[in-house]
Design a protein around this motif. Structure first.
Motif, PDB file in Angstrom:
ATOM      1  N   MET A  51       0.837  -1.198   0.000  1.00  0.00           N
ATOM      2  CA  MET A  51       0.000   0.000   0.000  1.00  0.00           C
ATOM      3  C   MET A  51       0.874   1.251   0.000  1.00  0.00           C
ATOM      4  SD  MET A  51      -2.960  -1.153  -0.124  1.00  0.00           S
ATOM      5  CE  MET A  51      -3.922  -2.597   0.184  1.00  0.00           C
ATOM      6  N   SER A  52       0.264   2.387  -0.289  1.00  0.00           N
ATOM      7  CA  SER A  52       1.011   3.643  -0.314  1.00  0.00           C
ATOM      8  C   SER A  52       1.455   4.024   1.092  1.00  0.00           C
ATOM      9  CB  SER A  52       0.156   4.768  -0.894  1.00  0.00           C
ATOM     10  OG  SER A  52      -0.835   5.160   0.038  1.00  0.00           O
ATOM     11  N   MET A  53       2.513   4.796   1.159  1.00  0.00           N
ATOM     12  CA  MET A  53       3.060   5.229   2.436  1.00  0.00           C
ATOM     13  C   MET A  53       2.026   6.032   3.239  1.00  0.00           C
ATOM     14  SD  MET A  53       6.552   7.315   3.056  1.00  0.00           S
ATOM     15  CE  MET A  53       7.762   6.167   3.647  1.00  0.00           C
ATOM     16  N   ASP A  54       1.272   6.886   2.584  1.00  0.00           N
ATOM     17  CA  ASP A  54       0.259   7.677   3.281  1.00  0.00           C
ATOM     18  C   ASP A  54      -0.826   6.787   3.883  1.00  0.00           C
ATOM     19  OD1 ASP A  54       1.514  10.101   2.738  1.00  0.00           O
ATOM     20  OD2 ASP A  54       0.354  10.450   0.911  1.00  0.00           O
ATOM     21  N   TYR A  55      -1.249   5.786   3.139  1.00  0.00           N
ATOM     22  CA  TYR A  55      -2.275   4.866   3.624  1.00  0.00           C
ATOM     23  C   TYR A  55      -1.757   4.065   4.823  1.00  0.00           C
ATOM     24  CZ  TYR A  55      -5.712   1.109   3.756  1.00  0.00           C
ATOM     25  OH  TYR A  55      -6.662   0.210   4.174  1.00  0.00           O
ATOM     26  N   VAL A  56      -0.542   3.569   4.718  1.00  0.00           N
ATOM     27  CA  VAL A  56       0.044   2.781   5.811  1.00  0.00           C
ATOM     28  C   VAL A  56       0.152   3.636   7.068  1.00  0.00           C
ATOM     29  CG1 VAL A  56       2.101   1.554   6.604  1.00  0.00           C
ATOM     30  CG2 VAL A  56       1.254   1.190   4.278  1.00  0.00           C
ATOM     31  N   ALA A  57       0.658   4.856   6.932  1.00  0.00           N
ATOM     32  CA  ALA A  57       0.802   5.750   8.087  1.00  0.00           C
ATOM     33  C   ALA A  57      -0.554   6.014   8.736  1.00  0.00           C
ATOM     34  CB  ALA A  57       1.469   7.053   7.667  1.00  0.00           C
ATOM     35  N   ALA A  58      -1.576   6.269   7.927  1.00  0.00           N
ATOM     36  CA  ALA A  58      -2.916   6.524   8.464  1.00  0.00           C
ATOM     37  C   ALA A  58      -3.467   5.294   9.185  1.00  0.00           C
ATOM     38  CB  ALA A  58      -3.853   6.950   7.340  1.00  0.00           C
ATOM     39  N   MET A  59      -3.282   4.130   8.616  1.00  0.00           N
ATOM     40  CA  MET A  59      -3.792   2.905   9.243  1.00  0.00           C
ATOM     41  C   MET A  59      -3.059   2.589  10.541  1.00  0.00           C
ATOM     42  SD  MET A  59      -6.371   2.157   7.536  1.00  0.00           S
ATOM     43  CE  MET A  59      -6.781   0.641   8.357  1.00  0.00           C
ATOM     44  N   LEU A  60      -1.758   2.854  10.582  1.00  0.00           N
ATOM     45  CA  LEU A  60      -0.999   2.609  11.808  1.00  0.00           C
ATOM     46  C   LEU A  60      -1.455   3.514  12.944  1.00  0.00           C
ATOM     47  CD1 LEU A  60       2.611   2.060  10.452  1.00  0.00           C
ATOM     48  CD2 LEU A  60       1.026   0.344  11.333  1.00  0.00           C
ATOM     49  N   MET A  61      -1.900   4.711  12.619  1.00  0.00           N
ATOM     50  CA  MET A  61      -2.409   5.630  13.645  1.00  0.00           C
ATOM     51  C   MET A  61      -3.635   5.041  14.344  1.00  0.00           C
ATOM     52  SD  MET A  61      -0.406   8.312  13.679  1.00  0.00           S
ATOM     53  CE  MET A  61      -1.272   9.706  14.337  1.00  0.00           C
ATOM     54  N   VAL A  62      -4.363   4.174  13.661  1.00  0.00           N
ATOM     55  CA  VAL A  62      -5.537   3.513  14.233  1.00  0.00           C
ATOM     56  C   VAL A  62      -5.163   2.154  14.820  1.00  0.00           C
ATOM     57  CG1 VAL A  62      -7.791   2.512  13.679  1.00  0.00           C
ATOM     58  CG2 VAL A  62      -7.099   4.677  12.640  1.00  0.00           C
ATOM     59  N   ARG A  63      -4.367   1.399  14.098  1.00  0.00           N
ATOM     60  CA  ARG A  63      -4.095   0.006  14.495  1.00  0.00           C
ATOM     61  C   ARG A  63      -3.162  -0.129  15.689  1.00  0.00           C
ATOM     62  NH1 ARG A  63      -3.892  -3.371   8.834  1.00  0.00           N
ATOM     63  NH2 ARG A  63      -5.978  -2.743   8.137  1.00  0.00           N
ATOM     64  N   ILE A  64      -2.224   0.778  15.852  1.00  0.00           N
ATOM     65  CA  ILE A  64      -1.321   0.675  17.002  1.00  0.00           C
ATOM     66  C   ILE A  64      -2.094   0.835  18.312  1.00  0.00           C
ATOM     67  CG2 ILE A  64       0.599   1.797  18.212  1.00  0.00           C
ATOM     68  CD1 ILE A  64       1.908   2.163  15.419  1.00  0.00           C
ATOM     69  N   PRO A  65      -2.886   1.908  18.476  1.00  0.00           N
ATOM     70  CA  PRO A  65      -3.674   1.983  19.722  1.00  0.00           C
ATOM     71  C   PRO A  65      -4.627   0.802  19.890  1.00  0.00           C
ATOM     72  CG  PRO A  65      -3.666   4.106  18.614  1.00  0.00           C
ATOM     73  CD  PRO A  65      -3.045   3.112  17.669  1.00  0.00           C
ATOM     74  N   ASP A  66      -5.273   0.375  18.803  1.00  0.00           N
ATOM     75  CA  ASP A  66      -6.189  -0.761  18.885  1.00  0.00           C
ATOM     76  C   ASP A  66      -5.473  -1.999  19.416  1.00  0.00           C
ATOM     77  OD1 ASP A  66      -8.699  -2.239  18.287  1.00  0.00           O
ATOM     78  OD2 ASP A  66      -7.400  -3.244  16.833  1.00  0.00           O
ATOM     79  N   ALA A  67      -4.278  -2.248  18.941  1.00  0.00           N
ATOM     80  CA  ALA A  67      -3.522  -3.430  19.366  1.00  0.00           C
ATOM     81  C   ALA A  67      -3.059  -3.310  20.818  1.00  0.00           C
ATOM     82  CB  ALA A  67      -2.321  -3.637  18.446  1.00  0.00           C
ATOM     83  N   LEU A  68      -2.499  -2.171  21.170  1.00  0.00           N
ATOM     84  CA  LEU A  68      -1.894  -2.030  22.490  1.00  0.00           C
ATOM     85  C   LEU A  68      -2.908  -1.836  23.608  1.00  0.00           C
ATOM     86  CD1 LEU A  68       1.214   0.136  21.569  1.00  0.00           C
ATOM     87  CD2 LEU A  68       1.103  -2.332  21.961  1.00  0.00           C
ATOM     88  N   LEU A  69      -4.023  -1.207  23.320  1.00  0.00           N
ATOM     89  CA  LEU A  69      -5.015  -0.962  24.368  1.00  0.00           C
ATOM     90  C   LEU A  69      -5.790  -2.215  24.764  1.00  0.00           C
ATOM     91  CD1 LEU A  69      -6.240   2.577  23.317  1.00  0.00           C
ATOM     92  CD2 LEU A  69      -4.714   1.966  25.215  1.00  0.00           C
ATOM     93  N   GLN A  70      -5.516  -3.333  24.108  1.00  0.00           N
ATOM     94  CA  GLN A  70      -6.103  -4.606  24.535  1.00  0.00           C
ATOM     95  C   GLN A  70      -5.531  -5.031  25.885  1.00  0.00           C
ATOM     96  OE1 GLN A  70      -8.632  -6.065  22.807  1.00  0.00           O
ATOM     97  NE2 GLN A  70      -8.444  -4.322  21.418  1.00  0.00           N
ATOM     98  N   ASP A  71      -4.334  -4.564  26.195  1.00  0.00           N
ATOM     99  CA  ASP A  71      -3.699  -4.861  27.483  1.00  0.00           C
ATOM    100  C   ASP A  71      -4.176  -3.814  28.492  1.00  0.00           C
ATOM    101  OD1 ASP A  71      -1.732  -4.825  29.671  1.00  0.00           O
ATOM    102  OD2 ASP A  71      -0.621  -6.244  28.423  1.00  0.00           O
ATOM    103  N   THR A  72      -4.801  -4.245  29.555  1.00  0.00           N
ATOM    104  CA  THR A  72      -5.396  -3.313  30.518  1.00  0.00           C
ATOM    105  C   THR A  72      -4.365  -2.500  31.292  1.00  0.00           C
ATOM    106  OG1 THR A  72      -5.538  -5.070  32.182  1.00  0.00           O
ATOM    107  CG2 THR A  72      -7.483  -4.688  30.789  1.00  0.00           C
ATOM    108  N   ARG A  73      -3.108  -2.878  31.238  1.00  0.00           N
ATOM    109  CA  ARG A  73      -2.055  -2.086  31.891  1.00  0.00           C
ATOM    110  C   ARG A  73      -1.693  -0.852  31.088  1.00  0.00           C
ATOM    111  NH1 ARG A  73       2.248  -6.712  32.226  1.00  0.00           N
ATOM    112  NH2 ARG A  73       1.364  -6.925  30.136  1.00  0.00           N
ATOM    113  N   ILE A  74      -2.074  -0.830  29.817  1.00  0.00           N
ATOM    114  CA  ILE A  74      -1.812   0.319  28.955  1.00  0.00           C
ATOM    115  C   ILE A  74      -3.062   1.182  28.960  1.00  0.00           C
ATOM    116  CG2 ILE A  74      -1.218   1.076  26.631  1.00  0.00           C
ATOM    117  CD1 ILE A  74       0.165  -1.687  26.273  1.00  0.00           C
ATOM    118  N   LEU A  75      -2.925   2.412  29.433  1.00  0.00           N
ATOM    119  CA  LEU A  75      -4.060   3.304  29.609  1.00  0.00           C
ATOM    120  C   LEU A  75      -4.379   4.112  28.360  1.00  0.00           C
ATOM    121  CD1 LEU A  75      -3.031   4.578  33.152  1.00  0.00           C
ATOM    122  CD2 LEU A  75      -4.624   2.720  32.592  1.00  0.00           C
ATOM    123  N   SER A  76      -3.337   4.553  27.649  1.00  0.00           N
ATOM    124  CA  SER A  76      -3.550   5.336  26.437  1.00  0.00           C
ATOM    125  C   SER A  76      -2.266   5.384  25.620  1.00  0.00           C
ATOM    126  CB  SER A  76      -4.024   6.761  26.756  1.00  0.00           C
ATOM    127  OG  SER A  76      -3.008   7.485  27.422  1.00  0.00           O
TER     128      SER A  76
END
Length: 109
Positions: free
Chosen positions: A47-72
């Protein structure tokens, strides 16, 4: 690449290790992990660099916030270098803030 974590960790070191493993585990790929563990990256290759960057802005918090020790996830930005996008952010955890700057996601155009 080449980093290795070993031994026993607690509190802050444990959450750093958790973040490392979540960011380096493809979600839904490994049967040993529950369905919510890891991050979705495979479909971003090509995918294009812009698309990847935009998706990572959503997917990183989604992945990490599954752990209840991570608040934000705060102060997220993407560093772009040729064919690499490197996320930088601060994980606010119950053990304090953890700056993350080592996750590297390559893409193929």
């Amino acid at each position: 690449v080449g980093e290795r974590l070993s031994g026993y960790y607690d509190e802050r070191k444990a959450i750093e290790q958790t973040i490392y493993f979540i960011m380096n585990s493809e979600r839904y790929f490994y049967q040993i992990y529950p369905w919510w563990y890891g991050i979705e990256l495979q479909d971003l290759y090509g995918m294009s660099m812009d698309y990847v960057a935009a998706m990572l802005m959503v997917r990183i918090p989604d992945a990490l916030l599954q752990d209840t020790r991570i608040l934000s996830i705060e102060d997220m930005r993407m560093e772009r270098e040729k064919r690499i996008i490197k996320p930088h952010f601060t994980a606010r955890t119950i053990f304090g803030d953890v700056p993350i700057e080592r996750g590297v996601i390559a893409y193929n155009v």
